[in-house]
Design an enzyme around this catalytic site. Structure first.
Site, PDB file in Angstrom:
ATOM      1  N   ARG A 141      45.502  38.591  40.029  1.00 22.89           N
ATOM      2  CA  ARG A 141      44.761  39.581  39.246  1.00 22.89           C
ATOM      3  C   ARG A 141      43.320  39.722  39.727  1.00 22.89           C
ATOM      4  NH1 ARG A 141      47.817  40.100  33.915  1.00 22.89           N
ATOM      5  NH2 ARG A 141      46.137  41.345  33.071  1.00 22.89           N
ATOM      6  N   TYR A 144      41.423  42.928  40.927  1.00 26.26           N
ATOM      7  CA  TYR A 144      40.961  43.817  39.862  1.00 26.26           C
ATOM      8  C   TYR A 144      39.804  43.183  39.084  1.00 26.26           C
ATOM      9  CZ  TYR A 144      41.317  46.905  35.754  1.00 26.26           C
ATOM     10  OH  TYR A 144      41.061  47.793  34.733  1.00 26.26           O
ATOM     11  N   GLY A 147      36.824  42.409  41.342  1.00 31.34           N
ATOM     12  CA  GLY A 147      36.291  43.700  41.791  1.00 31.34           C
ATOM     13  C   GLY A 147      35.443  44.334  40.707  1.00 31.34           C
ATOM     14  N   VAL A 186      52.489  47.626  29.007  1.00 28.33           N
ATOM     15  CA  VAL A 186      53.439  47.269  27.960  1.00 28.33           C
ATOM     16  C   VAL A 186      53.765  48.453  27.051  1.00 28.33           C
ATOM     17  CG1 VAL A 186      51.699  46.336  26.346  1.00 28.33           C
ATOM     18  CG2 VAL A 186      54.024  45.434  26.345  1.00 28.33           C
ATOM     19  N   GLN A 208      52.025  36.339  23.049  1.00 34.26           N
ATOM     20  CA  GLN A 208      50.683  36.675  23.543  1.00 34.26           C
ATOM     21  C   GLN A 208      50.196  37.938  22.833  1.00 34.26           C
ATOM     22  OE1 GLN A 208      53.517  37.165  25.139  1.00 34.26           O
ATOM     23  NE2 GLN A 208      53.380  38.485  26.922  1.00 34.26           N
ATOM     24  N   ASP A 272      48.675  35.654  33.189  1.00 32.44           N
ATOM     25  CA  ASP A 272      48.721  36.606  32.069  1.00 32.44           C
ATOM     26  C   ASP A 272      47.880  36.060  30.903  1.00 32.44           C
ATOM     27  OD1 ASP A 272      50.746  39.035  31.440  1.00 32.44           O
ATOM     28  OD2 ASP A 272      50.288  37.962  29.585  1.00 32.44           O
ATOM     29  N   ARG A 274      46.518  34.951  27.426  1.00 28.03           N
ATOM     30  CA  ARG A 274      47.277  34.574  26.237  1.00 28.03           C
ATOM     31  C   ARG A 274      46.897  35.441  25.028  1.00 28.03           C
ATOM     32  NH1 ARG A 274      51.841  32.853  25.292  1.00 28.03           N
ATOM     33  NH2 ARG A 274      51.996  32.257  23.138  1.00 28.03           N
ATOM     34  N   GLN A 275      45.633  35.762  24.950  1.00 35.48           N
ATOM     35  CA  GLN A 275      45.196  36.561  23.795  1.00 35.48           C
ATOM     36  C   GLN A 275      43.993  37.397  24.200  1.00 35.48           C
ATOM     37  OE1 GLN A 275      44.290  33.731  20.718  1.00 35.48           O
ATOM     38  NE2 GLN A 275      42.564  32.862  21.824  1.00 35.48           N
ATOM     39  N   ARG A 276      43.828  38.507  23.520  1.00 35.68           N
ATOM     40  CA  ARG A 276      42.684  39.353  23.843  1.00 35.68           C
ATOM     41  C   ARG A 276      42.358  40.233  22.645  1.00 35.68           C
ATOM     42  NH1 ARG A 276      43.917  42.774  28.490  1.00 35.68           N
ATOM     43  NH2 ARG A 276      43.543  41.056  29.896  1.00 35.68           N
TER      44      ARG A 276
HETATM   45  P1  NAD Z   1      44.637  55.418  35.928  1.00 39.47           P
HETATM   46  O1  NAD Z   1      45.299  54.660  37.001  1.00 39.47           O
HETATM   47  O2  NAD Z   1      45.448  56.407  35.157  1.00 39.47           O
HETATM   48  O3  NAD Z   1      43.342  56.161  36.461  1.00 39.47           O
HETATM   49  C1  NAD Z   1      42.609  55.749  37.569  1.00 39.47           C
HETATM   50  C2  NAD Z   1      42.347  56.968  38.435  1.00 39.47           C
HETATM   51  O4  NAD Z   1      41.565  56.573  39.574  1.00 39.47           O
HETATM   52  C3  NAD Z   1      43.633  57.589  38.977  1.00 39.47           C
HETATM   53  O5  NAD Z   1      43.611  58.985  38.788  1.00 39.47           O
HETATM   54  C4  NAD Z   1      43.599  57.226  40.464  1.00 39.47           C
HETATM   55  O6  NAD Z   1      44.288  58.156  41.271  1.00 39.47           O
HETATM   56  C5  NAD Z   1      42.107  57.180  40.726  1.00 39.47           C
HETATM   57  N1  NAD Z   1      41.742  56.361  41.887  1.00 39.47           N
HETATM   58  C6  NAD Z   1      42.183  55.116  42.195  1.00 39.47           C
HETATM   59  N2  NAD Z   1      41.594  54.688  43.336  1.00 39.47           N
HETATM   60  C7  NAD Z   1      40.757  55.686  43.732  1.00 39.47           C
HETATM   61  C8  NAD Z   1      39.886  55.854  44.843  1.00 39.47           C
HETATM   62  N3  NAD Z   1      39.733  54.898  45.780  1.00 39.47           N
HETATM   63  N4  NAD Z   1      39.187  57.030  44.944  1.00 39.47           N
HETATM   64  C9  NAD Z   1      39.332  58.018  44.028  1.00 39.47           C
HETATM   65  N5  NAD Z   1      40.155  57.900  42.965  1.00 39.47           N
HETATM   66  C10 NAD Z   1      40.862  56.757  42.823  1.00 39.47           C
HETATM   67  O7  NAD Z   1      44.005  54.337  34.938  1.00 39.47           O
HETATM   68  P2  NAD Z   1      43.232  54.521  33.555  1.00 39.47           P
HETATM   69  O8  NAD Z   1      43.946  53.737  32.555  1.00 39.47           O
HETATM   70  O9  NAD Z   1      42.932  55.938  33.306  1.00 39.47           O
HETATM   71  O10 NAD Z   1      41.878  53.747  33.897  1.00 39.47           O
HETATM   72  C11 NAD Z   1      40.664  54.419  34.182  1.00 39.47           C
HETATM   73  C12 NAD Z   1      39.551  53.406  34.317  1.00 39.47           C
HETATM   74  O11 NAD Z   1      39.410  52.690  33.104  1.00 39.47           O
HETATM   75  C13 NAD Z   1      39.778  52.384  35.423  1.00 39.47           C
HETATM   76  O12 NAD Z   1      38.563  52.137  36.073  1.00 39.47           O
HETATM   77  C14 NAD Z   1      40.231  51.167  34.677  1.00 39.47           C
HETATM   78  O13 NAD Z   1      39.898  49.992  35.354  1.00 39.47           O
HETATM   79  C15 NAD Z   1      39.481  51.301  33.364  1.00 39.47           C
HETATM   80  N6  NAD Z   1      40.181  50.599  32.286  1.00 39.47           N
HETATM   81  C16 NAD Z   1      41.318  51.096  31.722  1.00 39.47           C
HETATM   82  C17 NAD Z   1      41.952  50.375  30.724  1.00 39.47           C
HETATM   83  C18 NAD Z   1      43.208  50.875  30.045  1.00 39.47           C
HETATM   84  O14 NAD Z   1      43.732  50.172  29.189  1.00 39.47           O
HETATM   85  N7  NAD Z   1      43.697  52.046  30.330  1.00 39.47           N
HETATM   86  C19 NAD Z   1      41.433  49.139  30.316  1.00 39.47           C
HETATM   87  C20 NAD Z   1      40.291  48.667  30.933  1.00 39.47           C
HETATM   88  C21 NAD Z   1      39.662  49.404  31.907  1.00 39.47           C
HETATM   89  N1  UDP Z   2      54.315  42.866  28.856  1.00 38.35           N
HETATM   90  C1  UDP Z   2      55.580  42.678  28.315  1.00 38.35           C
HETATM   91  N2  UDP Z   2      56.567  43.524  28.709  1.00 38.35           N
HETATM   92  C2  UDP Z   2      56.380  44.539  29.568  1.00 38.35           C
HETATM   93  C3  UDP Z   2      55.077  44.740  30.101  1.00 38.35           C
HETATM   94  C4  UDP Z   2      54.072  43.869  29.731  1.00 38.35           C
HETATM   95  O1  UDP Z   2      55.803  41.779  27.509  1.00 38.35           O
HETATM   96  O2  UDP Z   2      57.328  45.277  29.863  1.00 38.35           O
HETATM   97  C5  UDP Z   2      53.227  41.975  28.425  1.00 38.35           C
HETATM   98  C6  UDP Z   2      52.370  41.402  29.537  1.00 38.35           C
HETATM   99  O3  UDP Z   2      52.920  40.208  30.036  1.00 38.35           O
HETATM  100  C7  UDP Z   2      51.040  41.171  28.834  1.00 38.35           C
HETATM  101  C8  UDP Z   2      50.986  42.285  27.790  1.00 38.35           C
HETATM  102  O4  UDP Z   2      52.328  42.758  27.658  1.00 38.35           O
HETATM  103  O5  UDP Z   2      51.050  39.941  28.171  1.00 38.35           O
HETATM  104  C9  UDP Z   2      50.087  43.439  28.185  1.00 38.35           C
HETATM  105  O6  UDP Z   2      50.423  43.846  29.494  1.00 38.35           O
HETATM  106  P1  UDP Z   2      49.749  45.096  30.196  1.00 38.35           P
HETATM  107  O7  UDP Z   2      50.180  45.064  31.622  1.00 38.35           O
HETATM  108  O8  UDP Z   2      50.019  46.318  29.411  1.00 38.35           O
HETATM  109  O9  UDP Z   2      48.191  44.846  30.067  1.00 38.35           O
HETATM  110  P2  UDP Z   2      47.248  43.631  30.521  1.00 38.35           P
HETATM  111  O10 UDP Z   2      48.059  42.406  30.799  1.00 38.35           O
HETATM  112  O11 UDP Z   2      46.546  44.124  31.732  1.00 38.35           O
HETATM  113  O12 UDP Z   2      46.370  43.451  29.337  1.00 38.35           O
END
Ligand code: NAD
Ligand code: UDP
Ligand code: UDP
Length: 315
Positions: A141, A144, A147, A186, A208, A272, A274-276
């Site tokens: 992970r 991400y 990064g 999920v 979790q 993965d 455990r809690q968030r």
């Molecule tokens: P998403 O994958 O739907 O959107 C990301 C977008 O970025 C996509 O359209 C993808 O094509 C574009 N992209 C990826 N790499 C690129 C690059 N090198 N240049 C230009 N475009 C690029 O995901 P999302 O859920 O919409 O997430 C958007 C942002 O929010 C991300 O930065 C993500 O880390 C952050 N975020 C999302 C969540 C969530 O639960 N959805 C949680 C935490 C953070």
């Molecule tokens: N998860 C699950 N079944 C699925 C996909 C994910 O039980 O089909 C679990 C996963 O292991 C994690 C939680 O759901 O504990 C959230 O996963 P997700 O990938 O949506 O988000 P993140 O782990 O990045 O918070």
């Protein structure tokens, strides 16, 4: 009217954000390389006079004139960000450098979409912004998590060193229409499985927890953060503090969709958490914001979206 750049604007969150900005009368430039985003997500915006879409990878420099930048470009689900982990780190780090360089040149305000993943697998619960996190720097992970952590570092160094007007939000798990159906997250997994009558895949024992925020609530918080006074940088947690286990989530999805799906227990992925759960005291105070959409209502909207998508023949 502000000229607003949204990187990752064709993604799940980005497309909702572009739409809200247009509705608020802003001039929107959506930049995306369509790695996980799609033209389908923004098709309904293309004919709007103040919307423009540009195919571009943020790891390369971008020269445009804008007043505000929302930096969302980055794959967000483990399946997608682990597909090409080196590119994921480049997107977060080189992407941040380029967008910060752009903001510096044109004196734009810039907001970074950071993540609860900066807290890693946390020992502190719920997570406050002051918590430094517990991330495995060499795990799967890390491309991400690290990064995004490095991107935050860059934002704060550009702020201190070059006086950039920055905003950082840490987004917790968010769901809603236009989530990618195959991104392995999920909520989308459970809904698509339930709609297809397939087994619901519970990873580990399903105990979790995550805290799920509906996309409209999330976008509202991002817009409010962008409008806060200069000098207020964050980071600010945004998410819904209502915490659920994955088993509870599965039950809620099944109650809405109905059908015959059964639970299938699968191995827990590496690292993965455990809690968030977000502590949103700062967002409450500084953004006067808290989530309004209940998990049931948000899931109903999301189920409606996926039902229509599957009916159109998407698998
Ligand atoms: P998403 O994958 O739907 O959107 C990301 C977008 O970025 C996509 O359209 C993808 O094509 C574009 N992209 C990826 N790499 C690129 C690059 N090198 N240049 C230009 N475009 C690029 O995901 P999302 O859920 O919409 O997430 C958007 C942002 O929010 C991300 O930065 C993500 O880390 C952050 N975020 C999302 C969540 C969530 O639960 N959805 C949680 C935490 C953070
Ligand atoms: N998860 C699950 N079944 C699925 C996909 C994910 O039980 O089909 C679990 C996963 O292991 C994690 C939680 O759901 O504990 C959230 O996963 P997700 O990938 O949506 O988000 P993140 O782990 O990045 O918070
Ligand atoms: N950059 C960009 N658009 C701009 C200005 C800069 O993409 O309008 C990129 C450029 O590639 C540069 C990076 O942002 O490498 C960082 O810019 P900065 O001015 O901070 O550093 P430098 O140009 O000195 O490397």
């Amino acid at each position: 009217m502000n000229r607003v750049l949204v990187t990752g604007g064709a993604g799940f969150l980005g497309s909702h954000l572009c739409e809200r900005l247009l509705d608020a009368g802003q001039d929107v430039l959506c930049v995306d390389n369509y790695f996980t985003g799609s033209k389908r997500n923004i098709a309904h915006l293309i004919d709007r006079p103040y919307f423009e879409a540009m195919r571009h990878d943020v790891t390369f420099p971008l020269y445009v004139e804008v007043d505000r930048i929302f930096n969302l470009a980055c794959p967000a689900s483990p399946v997608h960000y682990q597909f090409d982990p080196v590119q994921t780190t480049k997107t977060s780090v080189h992407g941040a450098i380029n967008m910060l360089g752009l903001a510096k040149r044109v004196k734009a305000r810039i907001l970074q979409a950071s993540t609860s993943e900066v807290y890693g697998d946390p020992e502190v619960h719920p997570q406050q912004e002051g918590y430094w996190g517990r991330v495995n720097p060499i795990g799967v992970r890390a491309c991400y998590d690290e990064g995004k952590r490095c991107a935050e570092t860059l934002f704060f160094d550009y702020h201190r060193q070059h006086k950039l007007d920055i905003k950082v939000v840490r987004i917790f798990n968010t769901y809603g229409p236009r989530m990618h159906p195959n991104d392995g997250r999920v909520v989308s997994n459970f809904i698509v499985q339930a709609l297809k009558g397939e087994d619901i895949t519970i990873y580990g024992d399903g105990q979790q927890t995550r805290s799920f925020c509906y996309v409209d609530d999330l976008v509202e918080a991002m817009l409010r953060m962008m409008d806060t006074e200069a000098g207020f940088t964050g980071p600010v947690n945004i998410g819904n503090p209502v915490e659920s286990t994955m088993l509870e989530l599965a039950e809620k999805v099944l109650a809405i969709v109905g059908g015959t799906s059964r639970l299938s227990f699968q191995p827990l992925p590496a690292d993965d958490p455990r809690q968030r759960q977000p502590d949103i005291a700062v967002a409450r105070e500084r953004l006067d914001w808290e989530p309004r959409v209940s998990l049931e209502d948000g899931l109903r909207e999301t189920v409606r979206y996926f039902r229509a998508l599957l009916a159109e023949g998407h698998s």
